[in-house]
Design a protein around this motif. Structure first.
Motif, PDB file in Angstrom:
ATOM      1  N   LEU A  49       0.834  -1.210   0.000  1.00 50.81           N
ATOM      2  CA  LEU A  49       0.000   0.000   0.000  1.00 50.81           C
ATOM      3  C   LEU A  49       0.865   1.254   0.000  1.00 50.81           C
ATOM      4  O   LEU A  49       0.609   2.213  -0.747  1.00 50.81           O
ATOM      5  CB  LEU A  49      -0.924  -0.023   1.221  1.00 50.81           C
ATOM      6  N   VAL A  50       1.922   1.241   0.811  1.00 50.87           N
ATOM      7  CA  VAL A  50       2.813   2.402   0.876  1.00 50.87           C
ATOM      8  C   VAL A  50       3.530   2.610  -0.459  1.00 50.87           C
ATOM      9  O   VAL A  50       3.643   3.731  -0.967  1.00 50.87           O
ATOM     10  CB  VAL A  50       3.830   2.221   2.024  1.00 50.87           C
ATOM     11  N   ALA A  53       1.183   3.840  -3.204  1.00 53.06           N
ATOM     12  CA  ALA A  53       0.764   5.228  -2.984  1.00 53.06           C
ATOM     13  C   ALA A  53       1.929   6.196  -3.025  1.00 53.06           C
ATOM     14  O   ALA A  53       1.766   7.379  -2.718  1.00 53.06           O
ATOM     15  CB  ALA A  53       0.033   5.349  -1.647  1.00 53.06           C
ATOM     16  N   GLY A  56       1.619   9.576  -4.956  1.00 51.28           N
ATOM     17  CA  GLY A  56       0.893  10.648  -4.290  1.00 51.28           C
ATOM     18  C   GLY A  56      -0.298  11.168  -5.045  1.00 51.28           C
ATOM     19  O   GLY A  56      -1.177  11.785  -4.459  1.00 51.28           O
ATOM     20  N   ASP A  58      -2.440   9.342  -7.018  1.00 52.03           N
ATOM     21  CA  ASP A  58      -3.390   8.305  -7.413  1.00 52.03           C
ATOM     22  C   ASP A  58      -4.605   8.301  -6.494  1.00 52.03           C
ATOM     23  O   ASP A  58      -4.562   8.797  -5.370  1.00 52.03           O
ATOM     24  CB  ASP A  58      -2.712   6.924  -7.365  1.00 52.03           C
ATOM     25  N   ASP A  59      -5.671   7.692  -7.012  1.00 53.11           N
ATOM     26  CA  ASP A  59      -6.889   7.522  -6.233  1.00 53.11           C
ATOM     27  C   ASP A  59      -6.585   6.552  -5.091  1.00 53.11           C
ATOM     28  O   ASP A  59      -6.211   5.391  -5.318  1.00 53.11           O
ATOM     29  CB  ASP A  59      -7.993   6.966  -7.133  1.00 53.11           C
ATOM     30  N   GLN A  60      -6.739   7.000  -3.854  1.00 50.99           N
ATOM     31  CA  GLN A  60      -6.382   6.175  -2.707  1.00 50.99           C
ATOM     32  C   GLN A  60      -7.255   4.917  -2.597  1.00 50.99           C
ATOM     33  O   GLN A  60      -6.800   3.884  -2.108  1.00 50.99           O
ATOM     34  CB  GLN A  60      -6.486   6.991  -1.418  1.00 50.99           C
ATOM     35  N   LEU A  61      -8.497   4.986  -3.056  1.00 51.95           N
ATOM     36  CA  LEU A  61      -9.354   3.808  -3.038  1.00 51.95           C
ATOM     37  C   LEU A  61      -8.814   2.732  -3.978  1.00 51.95           C
ATOM     38  O   LEU A  61      -8.761   1.551  -3.622  1.00 51.95           O
ATOM     39  CB  LEU A  61     -10.779   4.191  -3.435  1.00 51.95           C
ATOM     40  N   VAL A  63      -5.695   2.414  -4.978  1.00 51.63           N
ATOM     41  CA  VAL A  63      -4.436   1.925  -4.403  1.00 51.63           C
ATOM     42  C   VAL A  63      -4.718   0.902  -3.301  1.00 51.63           C
ATOM     43  O   VAL A  63      -4.081  -0.162  -3.227  1.00 51.63           O
ATOM     44  CB  VAL A  63      -3.613   3.110  -3.853  1.00 51.63           C
ATOM     45  N   THR A  64      -5.672   1.228  -2.436  1.00 52.88           N
ATOM     46  CA  THR A  64      -5.998   0.326  -1.338  1.00 52.88           C
ATOM     47  C   THR A  64      -6.552  -1.003  -1.846  1.00 52.88           C
ATOM     48  O   THR A  64      -6.167  -2.086  -1.370  1.00 52.88           O
ATOM     49  CB  THR A  64      -7.005   0.980  -0.391  1.00 52.88           C
ATOM     50  N   VAL A  99      -1.734   2.933 -11.327  1.00 56.65           N
ATOM     51  CA  VAL A  99      -1.007   3.781 -10.386  1.00 56.65           C
ATOM     52  C   VAL A  99       0.234   4.333 -11.060  1.00 56.65           C
ATOM     53  O   VAL A  99       0.801   3.733 -11.962  1.00 56.65           O
ATOM     54  CB  VAL A  99      -0.605   2.984  -9.123  1.00 56.65           C
ATOM     55  N   THR A 101       3.497   4.513 -10.552  1.00 58.42           N
ATOM     56  CA  THR A 101       4.710   4.072  -9.878  1.00 58.42           C
ATOM     57  C   THR A 101       5.891   4.119 -10.829  1.00 58.42           C
ATOM     58  O   THR A 101       5.739   3.893 -12.033  1.00 58.42           O
ATOM     59  CB  THR A 101       4.535   2.639  -9.333  1.00 58.42           C
TER      60      THR A 101
END
Length: 398
Positions: A49-50, A53, A56, A58-61, A63-64, A99, A101
């Protein structure tokens, strides 16, 4: 023509990997190991998760959900390896699209989790299916490396799946070998037990020949002498002669049968067969060898059928032999109890260096002998040693 079987096997492997049914399997049977794996998955899920993410923006949902899917796929593969690998492959492949990355083809944690599903898959499926999964991982990783302009990463991407799948296939092979060895040992033990029973029954038949032969001889002699001993039986002399002839024919058949049973036995017993009275001699012999043996006889001894007396003697003999072998230095007690319609033989040894019956063919032989005369036997360990208890009927068994 020669390539047809190869193509058929390839199609079968592709279908099994991509769409074949997934059977539930316990890949990791140890419960403590499974708990450790789930703990590790929770840690890797947080790391993933870290790392996902890290961009910075990206949609956090998303990513989770990706992090949970990556870790959950490994957990799913513990029970459904094919399904877990499919989920992992799809989510790993689309991660760089969802994401931002910088890692190619994705974060290290994502790749580690996918390699986990690949390992669990290789442990459970045939090597051809595992090889296709490796090929899929290599193609996907190489495609992302080339698209990102980093072809040098292909070597590292290629090595990890091959190594992990190879380890999984090796573990699968070892498990298969261990399973086959265990089955072979079970079959061998069952065959040895069956052979021991057959050999013991053959020995019993050899020994009982003398008992039966004695009875047949007595029938023949009494039938022939009946007209001379009993004047009123003179008119039935021909009938008695027929009975005597039948008894002698049966005796001859018994001797021929014994010849077959003893065909491979150079040790043919010539002495009279032992009976209950011989148990005292066993005890005396063991005392002479330094073994502490106590003999107790309760009730009034009486004549018993030959097969019953022989069975009682052999039970005591085998039980005392086991006590001498497996309970060295322990005190041994032998009790012979004369009941109204049975004789009971009990042999008990205390705890010695290895108190027990030995668990071999001796107990099988005792059970066979006791069952052959209609009795029953109980044998097993107790708090203070091991006991063999046989009860053999002495009356008319019909």
């Amino acid at each position: 023509m020669s390539s047809a079987p190869v193509l058929a096997a390839l199609r079968s492997a592709v279908w099994q990997l991509l769409a074949g049914p997934d059977r539930a399997a316990v890949v990791v049977p140890n419960r403590a190991t499974r708990i450790g794996i789930w703990f590790g998955l929770a840690v890797l899920s947080l790391i993933d998760l870290v790392q996902l993410a890290g961009g910075g923006g990206d949609d956090q949902l998303v990513v989770t959900l990706l992090a949970l899917a990556h870790a959950g796929a490994v957990g799913l593969a513990l029970r459904l390896p094919l399904t877990g690998w499919r989920v992992s492959f799809v989510t790993t492949a689309v991660s760089p699209l969802l994401v931002s990355t910088a890692a190619v083809p994705g974060p290290t944690s994502t790749l580690v989790l996918h390699l986990g599903t690949l390992f669990l898959l290789a442990v459970t499926v045939p090597p051809a299916v595992a090889a296709l999964a490796v090929a899929a991982a290599l193609l996907g990783g190489a495609g992302w490396a080339l698209a990102a302009g980093t072809p040098g990463a292909i070597v590292g991407i290629a090595a990890a799946p091959v190594l992990v799948a190879g380890l999984g296939a090796a573990l699968r092979s070892l498990r298969g070998t261990a399973t086959r060895l265990a089955e072979a040992e079970r079959d061998t033990a069952a065959e040895q037990a069956r052979r021991a029973v057959l050999e013991e029954r053959t020995r019993i038949a050899r020994e009982l020949h003398d008992v039966v032969a004695h009875h047949l001889s007595a029938i023949a002699v009494r039938a022939e002498s009946a007209p001379h001993r009993v004047p009123s039986a003179a008119p039935a002399a021909a009938e008695f002669t027929t009975i005597a002839g039948a008894a002698r024919d049966a005796l001859a058949d018994m001797r021929r049968l014994l010849g077959v049973l003893r065909a491979d036995d150079p040790d043919r017993p010539g002495a009279p067969l032992p009976t209950v009275d011989g148990i005292a001699g066993l005890v005396v012999g063991l005392r002479g060898s330094g073994m502490a043996v106590e003999l107790e006889v309760a009730g009034t001894p009486r004549p018993v059928p030959g097969d019953v007396g022989l069975a009682a003697f052999r039970v005591a003999q085998e039980a005392l032999s086991n006590a001498a072998r497996h309970a060295t230095g322990a005190a041994v007690s032998v009790r012979v109890r004369w009941l109204p319609d049975a004789v009971r033989v009990q042999v008990h040894n205390g705890a010695g260096e290895d108190a027990g019956s030995g668990g071999g063919t001796g107990l099988l032989g005792m059970r066979e002998r006791v069952a052959a005369v209609g009795g029953f036997l109980v044998a097993g360990p107790g708090p203070d040693g091991y006991t063999v208890d046989a009860t053999l009927p002495t009356g008319d068994r019909g």
